[in-house]
Scaffold this active site. Structure first.
Site, PDB file in Angstrom:
ATOM      1  N   CYS A 148       0.866  -1.136   0.052  1.00  0.00           N
ATOM      2  CA  CYS A 148      -0.022  -0.010  -0.206  1.00  0.00           C
ATOM      3  C   CYS A 148       0.869   1.288  -0.059  1.00  0.00           C
ATOM      4  O   CYS A 148       1.864   1.292   0.789  1.00  0.00           O
ATOM      5  CB  CYS A 148      -0.905  -0.072   1.135  1.00  0.00           C
ATOM      6  SG  CYS A 148      -1.863   1.348   1.478  1.00  0.00           S
ATOM      7  N   LEU A 149       0.453   2.134  -0.715  1.00  0.00           N
ATOM      8  CA  LEU A 149       1.327   3.474  -0.926  1.00  0.00           C
ATOM      9  C   LEU A 149       1.451   4.164   0.296  1.00  0.00           C
ATOM     10  O   LEU A 149       2.265   4.924   0.740  1.00  0.00           O
ATOM     11  CB  LEU A 149       0.868   4.299  -1.975  1.00  0.00           C
ATOM     12  CG  LEU A 149       1.304   3.857  -3.363  1.00  0.00           C
ATOM     13  CD1 LEU A 149       0.189   4.889  -4.358  1.00  0.00           C
ATOM     14  CD2 LEU A 149       2.671   3.850  -3.880  1.00  0.00           C
ATOM     15  N   HIS A 174      -9.627  -3.223  -1.846  1.00  0.00           N
ATOM     16  CA  HIS A 174      -8.422  -2.544  -1.221  1.00  0.00           C
ATOM     17  C   HIS A 174      -8.781  -0.990  -0.944  1.00  0.00           C
ATOM     18  O   HIS A 174      -8.741  -0.509  -0.037  1.00  0.00           O
ATOM     19  CB  HIS A 174      -7.274  -2.792  -1.804  1.00  0.00           C
ATOM     20  CG  HIS A 174      -5.875  -2.045  -1.414  1.00  0.00           C
ATOM     21  ND1 HIS A 174      -4.752  -2.786  -0.773  1.00  0.00           N
ATOM     22  CD2 HIS A 174      -5.811  -0.943  -1.114  1.00  0.00           C
ATOM     23  CE1 HIS A 174      -3.889  -1.926  -0.141  1.00  0.00           C
ATOM     24  NE2 HIS A 174      -4.513  -0.681  -0.244  1.00  0.00           N
ATOM     25  N   GLU A 175      -9.151  -0.770  -2.371  1.00  0.00           N
ATOM     26  CA  GLU A 175      -9.254   0.730  -2.402  1.00  0.00           C
ATOM     27  C   GLU A 175     -10.675   1.098  -1.658  1.00  0.00           C
ATOM     28  O   GLU A 175     -10.975   2.199  -0.886  1.00  0.00           O
ATOM     29  CB  GLU A 175      -9.458   1.430  -3.904  1.00  0.00           C
ATOM     30  CG  GLU A 175      -8.289   1.135  -4.708  1.00  0.00           C
ATOM     31  CD  GLU A 175      -6.956   1.447  -3.823  1.00  0.00           C
ATOM     32  OE1 GLU A 175      -6.824   2.332  -3.205  1.00  0.00           O
ATOM     33  OE2 GLU A 175      -6.101   0.775  -4.125  1.00  0.00           O
ATOM     34  N   HIS A 220     -10.073   1.501   1.828  1.00  0.00           N
ATOM     35  CA  HIS A 220      -9.657   2.688   2.279  1.00  0.00           C
ATOM     36  C   HIS A 220     -10.652   3.753   2.565  1.00  0.00           C
ATOM     37  O   HIS A 220     -10.749   4.465   3.542  1.00  0.00           O
ATOM     38  CB  HIS A 220      -8.835   3.311   1.263  1.00  0.00           C
ATOM     39  CG  HIS A 220      -7.319   2.969   1.184  1.00  0.00           C
ATOM     40  ND1 HIS A 220      -6.396   3.309   2.136  1.00  0.00           N
ATOM     41  CD2 HIS A 220      -6.437   2.303   0.332  1.00  0.00           C
ATOM     42  CE1 HIS A 220      -5.238   2.629   2.045  1.00  0.00           C
ATOM     43  NE2 HIS A 220      -5.285   2.095   0.715  1.00  0.00           N
TER      44      HIS A 220
HETATM   45 ZN    ZN Z   1      -3.640   1.187  -0.168  1.00  0.00          ZN
END
Ligand code: ZN
Length: 172
Positions: free
Chosen positions: A90-91, A132-133, A136
């Site tokens: 993950c960034l 995943h997004e 967030h």
């Molecule tokens: Zn992420």
């Protein structure tokens, strides 16, 4: 021309834990944010990015696994099936990799960048990225899926990320 760059928020920033607000009406401002998010995603070598990761608490995500760019507003998973487990990074949690169990296939409803309803069926990697997004947008991160052993393994890394540069001003 003024250049706007979005800063990627890293673990420890409270915005990553906040629930993102739904977009009531998609505006030119949202389209601008989606474009800048795509730019940040490509620059960071990512394949997905959610607005809270750039400090914006709105339900906006971008994704591109190499088959075209998706820009989604208010994405919701309406159906899912199957199972897969992929090592995810993950960034916003640099240097950490967690194997996350997710659905293999998802059906997503969202708005496109012009505010038109959109339906998307995704499987394998794209399904993983979308889940995943969307996590967030709920304030959920990959570390929440870590097993006890993984938590021990990444504990020090997370404490360094959380402390940011405050603990070490002198970079040698
Ligand atoms: Zn992420």
């Amino acid at each position: 021309m003024p250049e706007t760059r979005l800063e990627i928020k890293v673990f420890g920033d409270p915005i990553l834990r906040k629930k993102a607000k739904p977009v009531k009406k998609v505006t030119a401002g949202d389209r601008e944010i989606l474009s800048l998010m795509a730019q940040s995603m490509y620059e960071g070598g990512g394949i997905g990015l959610a607005a809270p990761q750039v400090g914006i608490s709105s339900q906006l995500i971008v994704a591109d696994i190499g088959q075209g760019l998706y820009k989604l507003v208010n994405p919701v998973i309406v159906k899912s099936q199957g199972r897969q487990a992929i090592q995810e990074g993950c960034l916003s949690v640099p240097g950490v990799c967690i194997k996350v169990k997710r659905a293999k296939q998802v059906w997503v409803e969202a708005l496109d960048e012009n505010g038109n309803p959109l339906k998307l069926e995704a499987k394998d990697l794209l399904a993983c990225v979308l889940q995943h997004e969307i996590d967030h947008l709920k304030g959920k991160l990959i570390i929440d899926y870590a097993t006890l052993m993984e938590k021990l393994r990444i504990k020090r890394r997370l404490s360094i990320l959380k402390a940011g540069n405050k603990t070490c001003k002198l970079k040698l």
